[in-house]
Structures are given as structure tokens and as C-alpha cells.
Design an enzyme around this catalytic site. Structure first.
Site, PDB file in Angstrom:
ATOM      1  N   HIS A  72     -18.254 -10.379  -1.810  1.00  0.00           N
ATOM      2  CA  HIS A  72     -17.432  -9.149  -2.310  1.00  0.00           C
ATOM      3  C   HIS A  72     -17.393  -7.976  -1.325  1.00  0.00           C
ATOM      4  O   HIS A  72     -16.293  -7.186  -1.558  1.00  0.00           O
ATOM      5  CB  HIS A  72     -18.552  -8.645  -3.404  1.00  0.00           C
ATOM      6  CG  HIS A  72     -18.856  -9.686  -4.508  1.00  0.00           C
ATOM      7  ND1 HIS A  72     -17.942 -10.163  -5.358  1.00  0.00           N
ATOM      8  CD2 HIS A  72     -19.872 -10.204  -4.496  1.00  0.00           C
ATOM      9  CE1 HIS A  72     -18.315 -10.942  -6.057  1.00  0.00           C
ATOM     10  NE2 HIS A  72     -19.690 -11.504  -5.547  1.00  0.00           N
ATOM     11  N   THR A 119     -10.473  10.936 -21.738  1.00  0.00           N
ATOM     12  CA  THR A 119     -10.382   9.135 -22.124  1.00  0.00           C
ATOM     13  C   THR A 119     -11.150   8.423 -20.589  1.00  0.00           C
ATOM     14  O   THR A 119     -11.165   7.414 -20.521  1.00  0.00           O
ATOM     15  CB  THR A 119      -8.913   8.733 -21.896  1.00  0.00           C
ATOM     16  OG1 THR A 119      -8.317   9.423 -20.811  1.00  0.00           O
ATOM     17  CG2 THR A 119      -8.182   9.236 -23.141  1.00  0.00           C
ATOM     18  N   ASP A 164     -13.602  17.540 -16.868  1.00  0.00           N
ATOM     19  CA  ASP A 164     -12.669  18.820 -17.490  1.00  0.00           C
ATOM     20  C   ASP A 164     -13.383  19.246 -18.858  1.00  0.00           C
ATOM     21  O   ASP A 164     -14.387  18.933 -19.136  1.00  0.00           O
ATOM     22  CB  ASP A 164     -11.189  18.141 -17.674  1.00  0.00           C
ATOM     23  CG  ASP A 164     -10.996  17.197 -18.655  1.00  0.00           C
ATOM     24  OD1 ASP A 164     -12.147  17.015 -19.449  1.00  0.00           O
ATOM     25  OD2 ASP A 164      -9.940  16.893 -19.055  1.00  0.00           O
ATOM     26  N   CYS A 199     -13.623  13.010 -18.246  1.00  0.00           N
ATOM     27  CA  CYS A 199     -12.728  13.645 -18.735  1.00  0.00           C
ATOM     28  C   CYS A 199     -12.569  13.146 -20.049  1.00  0.00           C
ATOM     29  O   CYS A 199     -13.404  12.431 -20.721  1.00  0.00           O
ATOM     30  CB  CYS A 199     -11.220  13.540 -18.268  1.00  0.00           C
ATOM     31  SG  CYS A 199     -10.490  11.821 -17.951  1.00  0.00           S
ATOM     32  N   HIS A 209     -20.275  -6.229  -7.811  1.00  0.00           N
ATOM     33  CA  HIS A 209     -19.143  -6.879  -7.239  1.00  0.00           C
ATOM     34  C   HIS A 209     -18.191  -6.088  -6.503  1.00  0.00           C
ATOM     35  O   HIS A 209     -17.425  -6.213  -5.556  1.00  0.00           O
ATOM     36  CB  HIS A 209     -18.291  -7.649  -8.407  1.00  0.00           C
ATOM     37  CG  HIS A 209     -18.846  -9.058  -8.562  1.00  0.00           C
ATOM     38  ND1 HIS A 209     -18.420 -10.049  -9.369  1.00  0.00           N
ATOM     39  CD2 HIS A 209     -20.283  -9.485  -8.450  1.00  0.00           C
ATOM     40  CE1 HIS A 209     -19.495 -10.965  -9.414  1.00  0.00           C
ATOM     41  NE2 HIS A 209     -20.545 -10.701  -9.019  1.00  0.00           N
TER      42      HIS A 209
HETATM   43  C1  RB5 Z   1      -7.302  16.579 -21.862  1.00  0.00           C
HETATM   44  O1  RB5 Z   1      -6.690  16.806 -23.209  1.00  0.00           O
HETATM   45  C2  RB5 Z   1      -7.170  15.159 -21.492  1.00  0.00           C
HETATM   46  O2  RB5 Z   1      -5.616  14.756 -21.098  1.00  0.00           O
HETATM   47  C3  RB5 Z   1      -8.004  14.764 -20.445  1.00  0.00           C
HETATM   48  O3  RB5 Z   1      -9.435  15.007 -20.809  1.00  0.00           O
HETATM   49  C4  RB5 Z   1      -8.048  13.202 -19.848  1.00  0.00           C
HETATM   50  O4  RB5 Z   1      -8.097  12.378 -21.169  1.00  0.00           O
HETATM   51  C5  RB5 Z   1      -6.776  12.734 -19.251  1.00  0.00           C
HETATM   52  O5  RB5 Z   1      -6.785  11.403 -18.958  1.00  0.00           O
END
Ligand code: RB5
Length: 148
Positions: free
Chosen positions: A138, A72, A13, A70, A103
Site C-alpha cells: 500500500h 456534504t 464551514d 462541510c 490501505h
Molecule cells: C454550504 O452550503 C455547502 O455548499 C458546503 O457546506 C459544502 O457542502 C460544499 O461542498
């Protein structure tokens, strides 16, 4: 890894647009082709749209492996693991990345661009590409949940 077709598809993203470019360069330098599913800028988008693109193609076997990025890594891993045959591993350290291959035979690597630095991300990609699955017990464990 199959060298006859592009084995890897990458998606992201807006939060991970910059890191995606760096990772693509890194993978291409290693002689591995990578298909880019977007997004192509830092303009705000919805991460599921890109997570679904990548995970559905790995699920169908069109690509052997995927990378999803993304902010996080959380949203992308939640989306990806909805798909049969997808074993997406959210990794922020090298040990987890190695073990996710040994694994869990992870076929999608997920990282959070707002969580880890660029150099660590590259090292994680490197070990994730290089580490083989151990199979054996595994494999039996993976078979218990792979097609749920
Ligand atoms: C975008 O602001 C953020 O929510 C996205 O990049 C991500 O971290 C979602 O899990």
C-alpha cells in the site's frame, strides 16, 4: 500518533459548525489535542478558505492529521486533495474510514455534517484515529501519486 505536540487540526464551514464542536469534545476526551482552524460560528463562509488552512498545514507536516467538515464533505475533499502529501478521505461509513487508514494512510478525514448523524460521525472519528496504516504494497501505491 505524536503525543508531544497537537497532532490534529480541524476545520469546517458554517454547515458543520455544530458537529465540529461535538467532534472536538470527543477528541479532547480521548487525551488528544486538537487545533481549531475555524470557522467559529454558523454564519455563512466559503468552505475553501478553511479547507486550504487545514490541508496546507497537513501538507507541510505542521500537523500530522486533519479533519475537515462541510455540508456534504464534497467541497472540502476536493480542496484538500489538491495539496501534495494530502490523502483526504470522504467517509460516511465506518468501513471506509478503517480502510482509508489501513490501505490509503489517509491523513485528512472529511465528513458531511448534512449527510451523517452525530453518533456515526463520532464512531468514524474513533476508528479513523485508532486504525494504523498497513504499509507494504500500500505504501508503494501511495508513492505513485503522493507528490503529484
Ligand atoms: C454550504 O452550503 C455547502 O455548499 C458546503 O457546506 C459544502 O457542502 C460544499 O461542498
Amino acid at each position: 500518533m505524536n503525543k508531544n505536540r497537537s497532532p490534529i487540526i480541524i476545520g469546517n464551514d458554517h454547515a458543520a459548525y455544530y458537529l465540529k464542536g461535538k467532534i472536538k469534545e470527543f477528541i479532547l476526551k480521548r487525551g488528544i489535542e486538537v487545533e481549531d482552524a475555524g470557522t467559529d460560528s454558523d454564519k455563512s463562509v466559503d468552505y475553501p478558505d478553511f479547507g486550504i488552512k487545514v490541508a496546507s498545514m497537513v501538507s507541510a507536516g505542521t500537523y500530522e492529521r486533519g479533519i475537515l467538515l462541510c455540508g456534504t464533505g464534497l467541497g472540502m475533499s476536493m480542496v484538500a486533495n489538491k495539496f501534495a502529501n494530502v490523502r483526504a478521505a470522504l467517509c460516511g461509513d465506518m468501513f471506509s474510514a478503517i480502510m482509508s487508514r489501513r490501505h490509503n494512510d489517509s491523513n485528512i478525514l472529511v465528513m458531511g455534517a448534512r449527510v451523517i448523524g452525530e453518533s456515526l460521525a463520532m464512531e468514524i472519528v474513533r476508528v479513523w484515529l485508532e486504525t494504523p496504516f498497513e504499509g507494504g504494497r500500500h505504501l508503494a501505491r501511495i508513492e505513485k501519486f503522493n507528490n503529484l
